[in-house]
Design an enzyme around this catalytic site. Sequence first.
Site, short mmCIF file in Angstrom:
data_model
loop_
_atom_site.label_atom_id
_atom_site.label_comp_id
_atom_site.label_asym_id
_atom_site.label_seq_id
_atom_site.Cartn_x
_atom_site.Cartn_y
_atom_site.Cartn_z
N VAL A 78 -5.04 2.50 -0.15
CA VAL A 78 -4.77 2.08 -1.53
C VAL A 78 -5.12 0.61 -1.71
O VAL A 78 -5.70 0.22 -2.72
CB VAL A 78 -3.30 2.36 -1.89
CG1 VAL A 78 -2.99 1.83 -3.30
CG2 VAL A 78 -2.99 3.85 -1.82
N ASP A 79 -4.76 -0.21 -0.74
CA ASP A 79 -5.13 -1.63 -0.80
C ASP A 79 -6.65 -1.80 -0.82
O ASP A 79 -7.19 -2.56 -1.64
CB ASP A 79 -4.57 -2.37 0.41
CG ASP A 79 -3.13 -2.82 0.22
OD1 ASP A 79 -2.72 -3.01 -0.93
OD2 ASP A 79 -2.42 -2.98 1.22
N PHE A 80 -7.33 -1.13 0.09
CA PHE A 80 -8.79 -1.26 0.15
C PHE A 80 -9.44 -0.72 -1.13
O PHE A 80 -10.40 -1.29 -1.65
CB PHE A 80 -9.34 -0.52 1.37
CG PHE A 80 -9.22 -1.30 2.65
CD1 PHE A 80 -10.12 -2.29 2.96
CD2 PHE A 80 -8.19 -1.05 3.54
CE1 PHE A 80 -10.02 -3.03 4.14
CE2 PHE A 80 -8.08 -1.76 4.72
CZ PHE A 80 -8.99 -2.77 5.02
N ASP B 45 0.80 -1.22 0.00
CA ASP B 45 0.00 0.00 0.00
C ASP B 45 0.84 1.27 0.00
O ASP B 45 0.57 2.20 -0.76
CB ASP B 45 -0.91 -0.03 1.23
CG ASP B 45 -1.75 1.22 1.39
OD1 ASP B 45 -2.91 1.21 0.94
OD2 ASP B 45 -1.24 2.21 1.96
#
Length: 392
Positions: free
Chosen positions: A164-166, A137
């Site tokens: 960013v990951d989510f 992320d």
Amino acid sequence: MPLTGIRVLDFGRYIAGPYCAALLADYGADVIRIEAPGGNDDRFTVPVAEDGSGAMFMQMARGKRSLSLKPGTPEGREIVRKLVAGADVVIANLPHDVLGKLGLDYESLSAINPRIILATASAFGSEGPLSGSVGFDAVGQAMSGTVHLTGTPDQPYRAQVNYVDFGTALHCAFGVMVALRERERTGRGQCVSGSLLGTALAFSNALTIDHAINGIERQPMGNRSFSSAPTDLFRTRDGWIVTQIVGGAIFARWAALVGRPELVDDPQYASDIDRGDNGAELSAIMQSWCIERSTDAAIAELGAARVPAAPILKPGEALAHPQVAAMGLIEPLAYPGSPAPAPVIRAPIGLSDAAKATARRAPQAGEHSDAILAELGYDAASISALRAQRII
């Protein structure tokens, strides 16, 4: 439920892949998490249970079944082949070379099942000079411009939450739904590709458009905003609050509340961008107002004036807030060996004519291996032999 009958194979790791799969499970998909015997590394981040399963895993693996498997072995490959033949979606946020080695690339999967949809997420996509590099992320945050603008000129900061990951997981889930809809028309699956850098740039796009067109190199300014003010964090007598003053009407209400109505006619504060450019002065006025009040009193007065504001809560305080309870977001899920149920928050959306699946806790490693293999036609003796060989 909307996704009843959809089977998803989750080879995901950490957030981008597993959260995408969890969202599909929330609405009825049968999601099978495939991990190494004993569990993958991402199962054990911030342990909260006797078996080492962690806080993030409780969120990411809710509603899934667990199959422990070594997919790189000949026997494991055959099990994967049988699973793919009857599946609708494969999720694998793994490097492209690893996908190929495991036979999880789209060409290999579609040869088994032309209707299969593969959802992948990588750090930088499959093309370009960084396509072979790995990342998490923070890499996306750093390369999107947002880390530069967060913090102070002397010390940039990344966000503690892996947005960013989510965000990549959300984009991939959206892509899967589009691909499922397209499959209804064509009968064919396809590959859905997401990337951390792509998500990070999409989220920060207004900032990059500003620079591209206006040519202004924005600089970090702590918790203030360059496009509104007073947008900042303020200390009260007993804590902290945040305000976000956007638009002339809200600014006028705020100015009246703090006893400075003349600010509305000051040309320095004529627009949001003007107020952002001169935000330090407005933040100073707001700080003087806040420090004379408790957090509760400040929030009450701001709320009565219809000025956006909120207290700065600690994680434990966030879940205890009465608004969170009123929204029904928390679903306590007891996990074996955990001293208390995990307060899991599933997809925070509601459909007027469709319900979520019944909430189910994250699975223990390999908890459903026997049942899943039996569904594929393996008898008890074959399953025992696979377990003896540590294939499952």
